[in-house]
Enzyme design. Structure first.
Site, PDB file in Angstrom:
ATOM      1  N   SER A 251       4.872  -7.095   3.550  1.00 36.55           N
ATOM      2  CA  SER A 251       5.405  -7.435   4.876  1.00 36.55           C
ATOM      3  C   SER A 251       6.165  -8.769   4.792  1.00 36.55           C
ATOM      4  O   SER A 251       5.929  -9.578   3.886  1.00 36.55           O
ATOM      5  CB  SER A 251       4.248  -7.545   5.865  1.00 36.55           C
ATOM      6  OG  SER A 251       3.302  -8.458   5.365  1.00 36.55           O
TER       7      SER A 251
ATOM      8  N   PHE B  30       0.798  -1.236   0.000  1.00 35.27           N
ATOM      9  CA  PHE B  30       0.000   0.000   0.000  1.00 35.27           C
ATOM     10  C   PHE B  30       0.824   1.275   0.000  1.00 35.27           C
ATOM     11  O   PHE B  30       0.332   2.340  -0.356  1.00 35.27           O
ATOM     12  CB  PHE B  30      -0.953   0.011   1.220  1.00 35.27           C
ATOM     13  CG  PHE B  30      -0.307   0.476   2.504  1.00 35.27           C
ATOM     14  CD1 PHE B  30      -0.140   1.836   2.755  1.00 35.27           C
ATOM     15  CD2 PHE B  30       0.151  -0.424   3.447  1.00 35.27           C
ATOM     16  CE1 PHE B  30       0.469   2.274   3.928  1.00 35.27           C
ATOM     17  CE2 PHE B  30       0.766   0.000   4.613  1.00 35.27           C
ATOM     18  CZ  PHE B  30       0.924   1.359   4.857  1.00 35.27           C
TER      19      PHE B  30
ATOM     20  N   GLU C   9      -5.079  -3.728  -2.308  1.00 30.82           N
ATOM     21  CA  GLU C   9      -6.521  -3.436  -2.288  1.00 30.82           C
ATOM     22  C   GLU C   9      -6.827  -2.185  -1.468  1.00 30.82           C
ATOM     23  O   GLU C   9      -7.924  -1.650  -1.527  1.00 30.82           O
ATOM     24  CB  GLU C   9      -7.307  -4.653  -1.766  1.00 30.82           C
ATOM     25  CG  GLU C   9      -7.048  -5.052  -0.319  1.00 30.82           C
ATOM     26  CD  GLU C   9      -5.799  -5.922  -0.119  1.00 30.82           C
ATOM     27  OE1 GLU C   9      -4.860  -5.839  -0.941  1.00 30.82           O
ATOM     28  OE2 GLU C   9      -5.757  -6.657   0.885  1.00 30.82           O
TER      29      GLU C   9
ATOM     30  N   CYS D  13       9.665   1.365   3.752  1.00 30.46           N
ATOM     31  CA  CYS D  13      10.576   0.278   4.112  1.00 30.46           C
ATOM     32  C   CYS D  13      11.976   0.812   4.342  1.00 30.46           C
ATOM     33  O   CYS D  13      12.814   0.113   4.875  1.00 30.46           O
ATOM     34  CB  CYS D  13      10.572  -0.788   3.029  1.00 30.46           C
ATOM     35  SG  CYS D  13      11.313  -0.209   1.515  1.00 30.46           S
TER      36      CYS D  13
HETATM   37  P1  NAD Z   1       1.125  -6.676   2.962  1.00 29.95           P
HETATM   38  O1  NAD Z   1       2.094  -7.778   3.149  1.00 29.95           O
HETATM   39  O2  NAD Z   1      -0.054  -6.618   3.872  1.00 29.95           O
HETATM   40  O3  NAD Z   1       0.506  -6.728   1.474  1.00 29.95           O
HETATM   41  C1  NAD Z   1       1.329  -6.764   0.328  1.00 29.95           C
HETATM   42  C2  NAD Z   1       0.566  -7.439  -0.811  1.00 29.95           C
HETATM   43  O4  NAD Z   1       0.319  -8.801  -0.465  1.00 29.95           O
HETATM   44  C3  NAD Z   1      -0.790  -6.803  -1.094  1.00 29.95           C
HETATM   45  O5  NAD Z   1      -0.988  -6.752  -2.481  1.00 29.95           O
HETATM   46  C4  NAD Z   1      -1.778  -7.756  -0.426  1.00 29.95           C
HETATM   47  O6  NAD Z   1      -3.029  -7.814  -1.088  1.00 29.95           O
HETATM   48  C5  NAD Z   1      -1.091  -9.093  -0.489  1.00 29.95           C
HETATM   49  N1  NAD Z   1      -1.390  -9.942   0.670  1.00 29.95           N
HETATM   50  C6  NAD Z   1      -1.593  -9.531   1.950  1.00 29.95           C
HETATM   51  N2  NAD Z   1      -1.812 -10.585   2.756  1.00 29.95           N
HETATM   52  C7  NAD Z   1      -1.748 -11.690   1.976  1.00 29.95           C
HETATM   53  C8  NAD Z   1      -1.874 -13.080   2.231  1.00 29.95           C
HETATM   54  N3  NAD Z   1      -2.115 -13.539   3.455  1.00 29.95           N
HETATM   55  N4  NAD Z   1      -1.729 -13.938   1.198  1.00 29.95           N
HETATM   56  C9  NAD Z   1      -1.473 -13.478  -0.039  1.00 29.95           C
HETATM   57  N5  NAD Z   1      -1.349 -12.183  -0.333  1.00 29.95           N
HETATM   58  C10 NAD Z   1      -1.477 -11.286   0.652  1.00 29.95           C
HETATM   59  O7  NAD Z   1       1.973  -5.319   3.008  1.00 29.95           O
HETATM   60  P2  NAD Z   1       1.447  -3.811   3.111  1.00 29.95           P
HETATM   61  O8  NAD Z   1       0.922  -3.573   4.494  1.00 29.95           O
HETATM   62  O9  NAD Z   1       0.586  -3.495   1.955  1.00 29.95           O
HETATM   63  O10 NAD Z   1       2.818  -3.022   2.924  1.00 29.95           O
HETATM   64  C11 NAD Z   1       3.657  -2.651   3.973  1.00 29.95           C
HETATM   65  C12 NAD Z   1       4.802  -3.629   4.121  1.00 29.95           C
HETATM   66  O11 NAD Z   1       5.562  -3.654   2.916  1.00 29.95           O
HETATM   67  C13 NAD Z   1       5.784  -3.221   5.211  1.00 29.95           C
HETATM   68  O12 NAD Z   1       6.172  -4.355   5.928  1.00 29.95           O
HETATM   69  C14 NAD Z   1       6.959  -2.641   4.434  1.00 29.95           C
HETATM   70  O13 NAD Z   1       8.207  -2.703   5.097  1.00 29.95           O
HETATM   71  C15 NAD Z   1       6.940  -3.492   3.217  1.00 29.95           C
HETATM   72  N6  NAD Z   1       7.635  -2.844   2.121  1.00 29.95           N
HETATM   73  C16 NAD Z   1       8.862  -3.341   1.778  1.00 29.95           C
HETATM   74  C17 NAD Z   1       9.593  -2.731   0.771  1.00 29.95           C
HETATM   75  C18 NAD Z   1      10.940  -3.253   0.417  1.00 29.95           C
HETATM   76  O14 NAD Z   1      11.482  -2.851  -0.600  1.00 29.95           O
HETATM   77  N7  NAD Z   1      11.537  -4.140   1.202  1.00 29.95           N
HETATM   78  C19 NAD Z   1       9.051  -1.624   0.103  1.00 29.95           C
HETATM   79  C20 NAD Z   1       7.783  -1.160   0.479  1.00 29.95           C
HETATM   80  C21 NAD Z   1       7.085  -1.794   1.485  1.00 29.95           C
END
Ligand code: NAD
Length: 492
Positions: free
Chosen positions: A229, A152, A179, A284
């Site tokens: 995450s 997001f 989403e 991140c």
């Molecule tokens: P998230 O893990 O909740 O969601 C990421 C994606 O995975 C979304 O498209 C979501 O729909 C999907 N998803 C979520 N739960 C799922 C599941 N159980 N099974 C399958 N798909 C699933 O992450 P977020 O809250 O949207 O983003 C924030 C996180 O992203 C933070 O932890 C941040 O550190 C990380 N992030 C990392 C980087 C990097 O380069 N390392 C960059 C940006 C964000």
């Protein structure tokens, strides 16, 4: 009667109203106004998009790279022309300030620009006469249908760590935006349609877990790029790999920045305040823990607390605002809970941003910058990614102790050092166990022509997004060994 936009999927060059039975609200985190409804698309719709991408692949891979990049030149022009509108959309759905959103979109554009170099970037190489009369050649070919699963916090930039390289290399793509922030990619899909890109080369399907699992299980999807995450990144990497796909999954982070006593305190404070509180800490590459070494303790703590208290918090569209809200009410409650837990486990609160209300936006998900000092090593506030505007302070006596804190952590996304000593900088750069290093830089975000690195629990895979890593990821290497004896050739 107000009409709430119902977001559609973009499949095979057309807009498709989803048959999803479940939809989610897209909420402005500052005003809590519902901006749109997003479908949580079922497996069948993902399959439709994958099939469209698979049908488009043979024609697209045969399109010369020089022609493929013409669509990217057009897309770049459209992104630049619409940059302010896209940035505004990011602020509306994600909460960051307009300046932060513009900077995000400039990063997206930069990736398109780099991918325009694909005719040279994806060249192979060859050796003549590896044995007498035998030549060997390496060719890079596209892998097929590629999927991009986005988080997001950067709805405009993160899909572009992958998308331009994937299509420039001759692959076809399915993007599954978060989403929680689907509007930006929805608008970008509209711009992609305007480029005249052949149908099916880029598809956008909205959804959540069911859509992701459908991607991971579809045999025609050959590669998965994901950012999110750590728990989800680990899961997606495992399931994609078990199904024989190549995968690159960026995870969460807990970034430490070390401040040495010889650091320029004014620059350090300004840069670290931006690192910890920019995008409300939802990056991140945000500094989550600052480690002050020896006599840096008092001047740095005083200065950063002052900077935190001064930061202007409000609606990202309003002039002069330096920090917006966090993404959701749940996220706000979680962050405030972690601050409380940090205190219960021994940290002291030097600046308390909980319970913030912003005039005119009383229902928004605001937390003001918060500083916890003396965070006990090993405590929840030390270990957990808070993903909010909270900076923890730790005090040590030597650079070695600081490096041990950096290196013993679970994550390895970024580590920064603030110093005027070249020798200390070199030691840190050499020994720090993290993929992105900042020296007197607080957000060590690699330019598009470098890979966006990340180590340990911050990354699953080997090739990262952006730059040559992206070219490697989105191509498969074919090696050809050829023998053409002279005597088989017709005499001319
Ligand atoms: P998230 O893990 O909740 O969601 C990421 C994606 O995975 C979304 O498209 C979501 O729909 C999907 N998803 C979520 N739960 C799922 C599941 N159980 N099974 C399958 N798909 C699933 O992450 P977020 O809250 O949207 O983003 C924030 C996180 O992203 C933070 O932890 C941040 O550190 C990380 N992030 C990392 C980087 C990097 O380069 N390392 C960059 C940006 C964000």
């Amino acid at each position: 009667m107000t009409h709430t936009l119902l977001i559609e999927n973009y499949i095979d060059g057309g807009w498709h109203r989803s048959a999803a039975t479940v939809h989610a609200d897209v909420v402005n985190p500052a005003t809590v106004e519902v901006l749109a409804r997003v479908p949580l698309s079922p497996t069948a719709e993902v399959n439709l998009a994958v099939e469209a991408a698979a049908r488009a692949f043979p024609g697209w891979r045969r399109t010369p790279a020089t022609e493929r990049v013409q669509y990217l030149f057009k897309l770049r022009a459209l992104l630049v022309e619409n940059l302010d509108d896209l940035a505004r959309t990011i602020t509306l759905e994600c909460g960051k300030t307009l300046d932060e959103a513009r900077a995000e979109m400039r990063r997206a554009v930069e990736n398109v620009e780099v991918a325009c170099g694909i005719p040279i970037l994806m060249q192979g190489y060859n050796s003549e006469d590896i044995a007498s009369g035998i030549d060997e050649t390496l060719i890079r070919q596209p892998v097929g249908v590629c999927a991009i699963i986005a988080p997001f916090n950067f709805p405009g930039m993160i899909p572009f760590w992958y998308l331009p390289y994937a299509i420039a290399c001759g692959n076809t793509v399915l993007v599954k935006p978060s989403e929680r922030v689907p509007l930006t990619m929805h608008k970008i899909a509209g711009l992609i349609a305007q480029t005249g890109l052949p149908s099916g080369v880029v598809n956008v399907v909205h959804g959540a877990k069911e859509a992701v699992d459908a991607i991971l299980d579809h045999p025609a999807v050959r590669a998965v790029s994901m950012v999110g995450s750590t728990a989800v990144a680990r899961y997606i990497y495992g399931r994609a790999a078990a199904n024989g796909k190549r995968a690159q999954c960026q995870g969460g982070a807990k970034n430490l920045s070390v401040v040495l006593p010889d650091a320029d305190m004014e620059t350090t404070t300004r840069v670290l305040a931006d690192s910890a509180f920019g995008s409300a800490g939802q990056r991140c590459l945000a500094t989550s823990l600052a480690v002050a070494v020896g006599p840096a303790r008092t001047p740095f703590t005083d200065a950063i607390c002052e900077a935190a208290s001064r930061r202007v918090v409000g609606y990202g569209l309003d002039a002069g605002v330096e920090m917006g809200p966090v993404i959701s009410q749940q996220s706000k409650a979680r962050i405030e809970g972690l601050i409380g837990q940090g205190m219960a486990e021994g940290a002291r609160i030097a600046v308390d941003g909980r319970g913030a209300t912003i005039a005119g936006y009383e229902r928004g998900n605001f937390i003001r910058p918060t500083i916890l000092t003396d965070v006990p090593v090993g405590s929840t506030a030390f270990k957990t990614e808070i993903f909010g505007p909270v900076l923890g302070m730790i005090y040590v006596e030597t650079v070695e102790e600081a490096l041990a804190l950096v290196n013993n952590g679970e994550y390895g996304n970024m580590a920064c050092l603030f110093t005027t000593s070249g020798a200390a900088a070199r030691k840190f750069r050499y020994e720090a166990d993290a993929g992105n290093i900042g020296i007197n830089i607080g957000v060590a975000a690699p330019m598009a022509f470098f890979p966006f690195s990340g180590w340990k629990a911050s990354f699953f895979g080997d090739l990262h997004g952006q730059g040559m890593d992206a070219v490697e990821f989105f191509t498969q290497k074919k090696v050809v060994v050829e023998r053409w004896p002279k005597e088989w050739s017709r005499k001319f």
